[in-house]
Design a protein around this motif. Structure first.
Motif, PDB file in Angstrom:
ATOM      1  N   PRO A  71      14.977   3.100  83.670  1.00 36.67           N
ATOM      2  CA  PRO A  71      15.685   4.052  82.803  1.00 36.67           C
ATOM      3  C   PRO A  71      16.958   3.504  82.184  1.00 36.67           C
ATOM      4  N   HIS A  72      17.555   2.475  82.774  1.00 38.72           N
ATOM      5  CA  HIS A  72      18.811   1.940  82.243  1.00 38.72           C
ATOM      6  C   HIS A  72      18.602   1.042  81.025  1.00 38.72           C
ATOM      7  N   THR A  73      17.358   0.643  80.747  1.00 42.75           N
ATOM      8  CA  THR A  73      17.084  -0.332  79.699  1.00 42.75           C
ATOM      9  C   THR A  73      17.345   0.252  78.309  1.00 42.75           C
ATOM     10  N   ARG A  74      18.129  -0.455  77.507  1.00 38.64           N
ATOM     11  CA  ARG A  74      18.367  -0.051  76.123  1.00 38.64           C
ATOM     12  C   ARG A  74      17.210  -0.551  75.251  1.00 38.64           C
ATOM     13  N   ILE A  75      16.675   0.326  74.430  1.00 31.42           N
ATOM     14  CA  ILE A  75      15.491  -0.018  73.641  1.00 31.42           C
ATOM     15  C   ILE A  75      15.793   0.120  72.154  1.00 31.42           C
ATOM     16  N   VAL A  76      15.427  -0.912  71.386  1.00 31.34           N
ATOM     17  CA  VAL A  76      15.445  -0.841  69.928  1.00 31.34           C
ATOM     18  C   VAL A  76      14.022  -1.113  69.453  1.00 31.34           C
ATOM     19  N   PHE A  77      13.449  -0.177  68.728  1.00 29.84           N
ATOM     20  CA  PHE A  77      12.101  -0.341  68.200  1.00 29.84           C
ATOM     21  C   PHE A  77      12.136  -1.036  66.847  1.00 29.84           C
ATOM     22  N   THR A  78      11.146  -1.905  66.627  1.00 30.10           N
ATOM     23  CA  THR A  78      10.970  -2.542  65.328  1.00 30.10           C
ATOM     24  C   THR A  78       9.546  -2.249  64.862  1.00 30.10           C
ATOM     25  N   THR A  79       9.388  -1.802  63.633  1.00 30.87           N
ATOM     26  CA  THR A  79       8.056  -1.467  63.143  1.00 30.87           C
ATOM     27  C   THR A  79       8.041  -1.433  61.620  1.00 30.87           C
ATOM     28  N   ALA A  80       6.849  -1.577  61.067  1.00 31.86           N
ATOM     29  CA  ALA A  80       6.686  -1.495  59.615  1.00 31.86           C
ATOM     30  C   ALA A  80       6.361  -0.084  59.152  1.00 31.86           C
ATOM     31  N   PHE A  81       6.278   0.863  60.108  1.00 28.89           N
ATOM     32  CA  PHE A  81       5.833   2.218  59.767  1.00 28.89           C
ATOM     33  C   PHE A  81       6.907   3.239  60.123  1.00 28.89           C
ATOM     34  N   ASN A  82       7.493   3.879  59.124  1.00 28.92           N
ATOM     35  CA  ASN A  82       8.626   4.762  59.385  1.00 28.92           C
ATOM     36  C   ASN A  82       8.222   6.085  60.018  1.00 28.92           C
ATOM     37  N   GLN A  83       6.920   6.390  60.118  1.00 26.17           N
ATOM     38  CA  GLN A  83       6.531   7.656  60.745  1.00 26.17           C
ATOM     39  C   GLN A  83       6.782   7.664  62.253  1.00 26.17           C
ATOM     40  N   TYR A  84       7.109   6.487  62.827  1.00 29.62           N
ATOM     41  CA  TYR A  84       7.352   6.430  64.265  1.00 29.62           C
ATOM     42  C   TYR A  84       8.800   6.717  64.633  1.00 29.62           C
ATOM     43  N   ALA A  85       9.669   6.879  63.672  1.00 27.19           N
ATOM     44  CA  ALA A  85      11.100   6.999  63.966  1.00 27.19           C
ATOM     45  C   ALA A  85      11.402   8.158  64.904  1.00 27.19           C
ATOM     46  N   LEU A  86      10.844   9.316  64.628  1.00 26.97           N
ATOM     47  CA  LEU A  86      11.109  10.482  65.465  1.00 26.97           C
ATOM     48  C   LEU A  86      10.608  10.260  66.885  1.00 26.97           C
ATOM     49  N   ASP A  87       9.413   9.668  67.025  1.00 26.30           N
ATOM     50  CA  ASP A  87       8.885   9.381  68.361  1.00 26.30           C
ATOM     51  C   ASP A  87       9.787   8.409  69.109  1.00 26.30           C
ATOM     52  N   GLY A  88      10.377   7.465  68.367  1.00 27.43           N
ATOM     53  CA  GLY A  88      11.266   6.504  68.996  1.00 27.43           C
ATOM     54  C   GLY A  88      12.468   7.176  69.616  1.00 27.43           C
ATOM     55  N   TYR A  89      13.029   8.142  68.952  1.00 27.45           N
ATOM     56  CA  TYR A  89      14.202   8.817  69.492  1.00 27.45           C
ATOM     57  C   TYR A  89      13.834   9.778  70.620  1.00 27.45           C
ATOM     58  N   LYS A  90      12.583  10.202  70.660  1.00 26.45           N
ATOM     59  CA  LYS A  90      12.141  11.064  71.763  1.00 26.45           C
ATOM     60  C   LYS A  90      12.145  10.322  73.093  1.00 26.45           C
ATOM     61  N   VAL A  91      12.036   9.006  73.064  1.00 25.52           N
ATOM     62  CA  VAL A  91      12.071   8.234  74.313  1.00 25.52           C
ATOM     63  C   VAL A  91      13.441   7.560  74.487  1.00 25.52           C
ATOM     64  N   ASN A  92      14.459   8.105  73.836  1.00 21.85           N
ATOM     65  CA  ASN A  92      15.841   7.660  73.997  1.00 21.85           C
ATOM     66  C   ASN A  92      16.085   6.229  73.523  1.00 21.85           C
ATOM     67  N   ALA A  93      15.376   5.829  72.488  1.00 23.79           N
ATOM     68  CA  ALA A  93      15.686   4.535  71.880  1.00 23.79           C
ATOM     69  C   ALA A  93      17.073   4.603  71.253  1.00 23.79           C
ATOM     70  N   ILE A  94      17.828   3.519  71.343  1.00 20.91           N
ATOM     71  CA  ILE A  94      19.178   3.512  70.769  1.00 20.91           C
ATOM     72  C   ILE A  94      19.164   3.089  69.311  1.00 20.91           C
ATOM     73  N   GLY A  95      18.011   2.578  68.852  1.00 15.69           N
ATOM     74  CA  GLY A  95      17.946   2.143  67.470  1.00 15.69           C
ATOM     75  C   GLY A  95      16.516   1.995  66.995  1.00 15.69           C
ATOM     76  N   TYR A  96      16.374   1.903  65.679  1.00 15.34           N
ATOM     77  CA  TYR A  96      15.056   1.833  65.059  1.00 15.34           C
ATOM     78  C   TYR A  96      15.201   0.965  63.823  1.00 15.34           C
ATOM     79  N   LEU A  97      14.520  -0.164  63.801  1.00 10.58           N
ATOM     80  CA  LEU A  97      14.608  -1.096  62.677  1.00 10.58           C
ATOM     81  C   LEU A  97      13.281  -1.110  61.932  1.00 10.58           C
TER      82      LEU A  97
END
Length: 234
Positions: A71-97
């Motif tokens: 749970p302490h791990t900071r996560i930044v997602f990288t993807t070519a598809f912007n429809q995943y942004a909301l899902d990324g924040y649902k799992v407490n990602a700190i960033g989305y590229l």
């Protein structure tokens, strides 16, 4: 910060690696092309404070993998598809590229991660009068100061050797950091790779402290201070 990167596209992985390596406060300890190898890394060897990872990957997606990480791990997602942004924040990602992203965008997420880590590290109750908690695998383990024999630095980790168990505790921490947490009247850094509990020293031979089969050489620069603290003749 200790960092790993995950992407099943070789060019994307290469770009992430170049960005991490040029960022002075990030240390790259692993790069992976699939989520299964990341799970193996956490289970068998190590830990990471920050992960940059793709979302669309075979076998396990980045979103699925994120739910299996400490749970302490900071996560930044990288993807070519912007429809995943909301899902990324649902799992407490700190960033989305969103690919393709440049170094300035990458650096912004890295700076956010280091700021969050600094805030976390400044919280009280990291150490008390007689114990600390250290992170071992997925657990927080209480370590009594009175139980510590010595601490050894091994690359990015430290091993804490105890009187109560034969196997040391291994945790992702620098020797400098634990030196700051240990009571200075009870412990001393006698070598660049070792801190010892002064009241646990029973055998010395020439310029070495002996704990069982372990021999710890006393560095020349601290020898006089060590002898004074142990009340030994020079």
């Amino acid at each position: 910060m200790i960092c790993i990167i995950v992407d099943d596209e070789p060019m994307a992985l290469q770009l992430l690696e170049s960005y991490v390596l040029k960022t002075p406060f990030l240390q790259l300890v692993g790069k992976f092309s699939n989520a299964i190898d990341v799970l193996d890394y956490f289970y068998n060897r190590g830990d990471a404070e920050l992960i940059y990872m793709d979302i669309q990957m075979p076998e396990l997606t980045g979103l699925q993998l994120s739910k299996k990480l400490p749970p302490h791990t900071r996560i930044v997602f990288t993807t070519a598809f912007n429809q995943y942004a909301l899902d990324g924040y649902k799992v407490n990602a700190i960033g989305y590229l969103l690919k393709p992203f440049n170094y300035a965008e990458f650096l912004e997420t890295a700076q956010k991660a280091i700021q969050l880590e600094s805030l976390s590290a400044s919280k009280p109750l990291q150490a008390t009068d007689d114990y600390i908690f250290v992170k071992v695998d997925y657990k927080q383990v209480k370590v009594l100061f009175s139980d510590i024999l010595y601490v050894e630095s091994v690359k990015d980790y430290i091993r804490i050797y105890l009187t109560s168990t034969a196997e040391p505790l291994q945790t992702l921490m620098s020797l400098k950091k634990i030196e700051e947490l240990l009571p200075p009247d009870q412990f001393m850094r006698v070598h660049r790779s070792f801190i010892v509990a002064l009241n646990k020293i029973e055998i010395m031979e020439r310029n070495q402290i002996i704990f069982g089969k372990q021999r710890i050489t006393i560095a020349d620069g601290v020898k006089e201070d060590f002898l004074n603290r142990m009340k030994l003749p020079h």
